[in-house]
Design a protein around this motif. Structure first.
Motif, short mmCIF file in Angstrom:
data_model
loop_
_atom_site.label_atom_id
_atom_site.label_comp_id
_atom_site.label_asym_id
_atom_site.label_seq_id
_atom_site.Cartn_x
_atom_site.Cartn_y
_atom_site.Cartn_z
N LEU A 136 0.84 -1.19 0.00
CA LEU A 136 0.00 0.00 0.00
C LEU A 136 0.88 1.25 0.00
N GLY A 161 -0.74 -0.53 -4.34
CA GLY A 161 -1.88 0.34 -4.20
C GLY A 161 -1.39 1.77 -4.04
N GLN A 168 0.61 6.27 -8.76
CA GLN A 168 0.42 5.00 -9.47
C GLN A 168 1.51 4.80 -10.51
N VAL A 180 -3.26 -0.80 -8.22
CA VAL A 180 -4.66 -0.57 -7.89
C VAL A 180 -4.83 0.86 -7.40
N LEU A 182 -6.29 3.71 -5.21
CA LEU A 182 -6.86 3.83 -3.87
C LEU A 182 -7.74 5.07 -3.79
N LEU A 190 -12.82 -1.58 -2.67
CA LEU A 190 -11.36 -1.62 -2.76
C LEU A 190 -10.84 -3.05 -2.60
N ARG A 193 -11.16 -4.75 -5.88
CA ARG A 193 -10.10 -4.35 -6.80
C ARG A 193 -8.80 -5.10 -6.49
N PHE A 194 -8.46 -5.20 -5.23
CA PHE A 194 -7.25 -5.93 -4.85
C PHE A 194 -7.33 -7.39 -5.30
N PRO A 213 -7.63 1.53 3.28
CA PRO A 213 -6.78 0.61 2.49
C PRO A 213 -6.34 -0.62 3.28
N ALA A 217 -7.19 -4.42 2.29
CA ALA A 217 -6.07 -5.34 2.04
C ALA A 217 -6.15 -6.57 2.93
#
Length: 313
Positions: A136, A161, A168, A180, A182, A190, A193-194, A213, A217
């Motif tokens: 992250l 992330g 990014q 990904v 954030l 989220l 997406r992960f 996040p 995660a």
């Protein structure tokens, strides 16, 4: 020099520092402006209001008798001056010798941020070859270093992330297999997406953000997976739900560089410098003359710099 907490530093002429019997004078070649420098100078950190005036800079790279060294200071955390000067008086035992040919500015940019990434992955996170890692905050120096160091350690897949488009891009340039965005505070969204970016359950999460996040995660981790938290850039609390922790017997671990012994820190700095010297580790950074420190300080604090700002003579 910081004259007033909460104000950027100014450039002043001053007498050179005097080294004690336990100290040596380091000729400073590069001094980064780090989040810890910014925090300490506000006077709102858990170290308290610093004694002013003082020279900021909690770390730097320079030379002693012509040999390159990395060094830490306690500037802003305890009375005394730091690295943002021509000369710094540093305890001899704190010096870390650097390999010949290593770029001083790059080592300064990486510094303790890369140390945190290295130790969170290895010492705290117990990463082994073949594992899948989710990083992250991968656009920051800690995150960029963690992506590269996880790859060097044999991770089979590294997912990143990051919030902004620029962050990014930095994560992608660091070598992440997938990046990904954030840009949502919806934990379920989220997490989805992960999961789409991962190749099955994740073994280890490196988390300098916390908040949403971290909660998202955590839902990607395998049974017995590990989440190592290094900071709270997103929030000081996180909506990690009890059922996620219990159903998978997850391990949530804290990390701080302050816990390291001098020997651990020195070995980690040496490992980071070795990786940088052979081209296996880098971080986005800017080089700014120390005479322009006030404007650079404000840009770093505002998050508008192109990377970690490193001051040079």
């Amino acid at each position: 020099m910081i004259e007033t907490p909460g104000r950027p530093p100014t450039v002043v002429d001053r007498e050179p520092p005097q080294a004690t019997a336990e100290q040596v004078l380091v000729e400073v070649a590069a001094a980064p402006i780090t989040p810890l420098d910014l925090l300490c100078a506000t006077g709102t950190s858990y170290f308290g209001v610093p004694q002013t005036p003082y020279v900021p800079g909690v770390q730097g790279v320079g030379t002693v008798a012509g040999r390159p060294v990395w060094f830490p200071t306690a500037a802003g955390m305890a009375p005394g001056d730091g690295s943002m000067a021509g000369l710094a008086a540093v305890p001899r035992a704190d010096l870390v010798a650097l390999p010949d040919g290593v770029a001083p500015v790059l080592v300064a940019a990486l510094g303790l941020s890369a140390v945190a990434a290295h130790m969170a992955l290895t010492w705290r996170g117990e990463l082994t070859a073949g594992e899948q890692v989710l990083v992250l905050g991968a656009g920051g120096v800690v995150g960029q270093a963690a992506v590269q160091l996880a790859r060097s350690a044999g991770a089979r897949r590294v997912i990143a992330g990051a919030r902004s488009v620029a962050a990014q891009d930095r994560a992608e340039q660091a070598g992440a297999d997938a990046v990904v965005a954030l840009d949502t505070d919806d934990v379920a969204e989220l997490a989805a997406r992960f999961e789409a970016a991962c190749d099955g359950p994740v073994d280890l999460v490196i988390d300098p953000l916390f908040g949403v996040p971290a909660a998202a995660a955590a839902r990607t981790l395998r049974p017995g997976g590990r989440l190592v938290n290094l900071g709270g850039s997103a929030a000081e609390t996180s909506p990690i739900d009890s059922s996620t922790l219990r159903s998978r017997s997850l391990r949530v671990l804290g990390y701080t560089n302050n816990e390291l012994t001098r020997e651990q820190r020195g070995a980690a700095v040496a490992a980071v410098a070795e990786q940088a010297a052979r081209g296996a580790l880098t971080a986005a950074h800017e080089i700014v003359p120390i005479d322009d420190v006030a404007a650079a300080w404000e840009r770093q604090a505002a998050g508008t710099a192109a990377g970690r700002i490193v001051l040079t003579p």
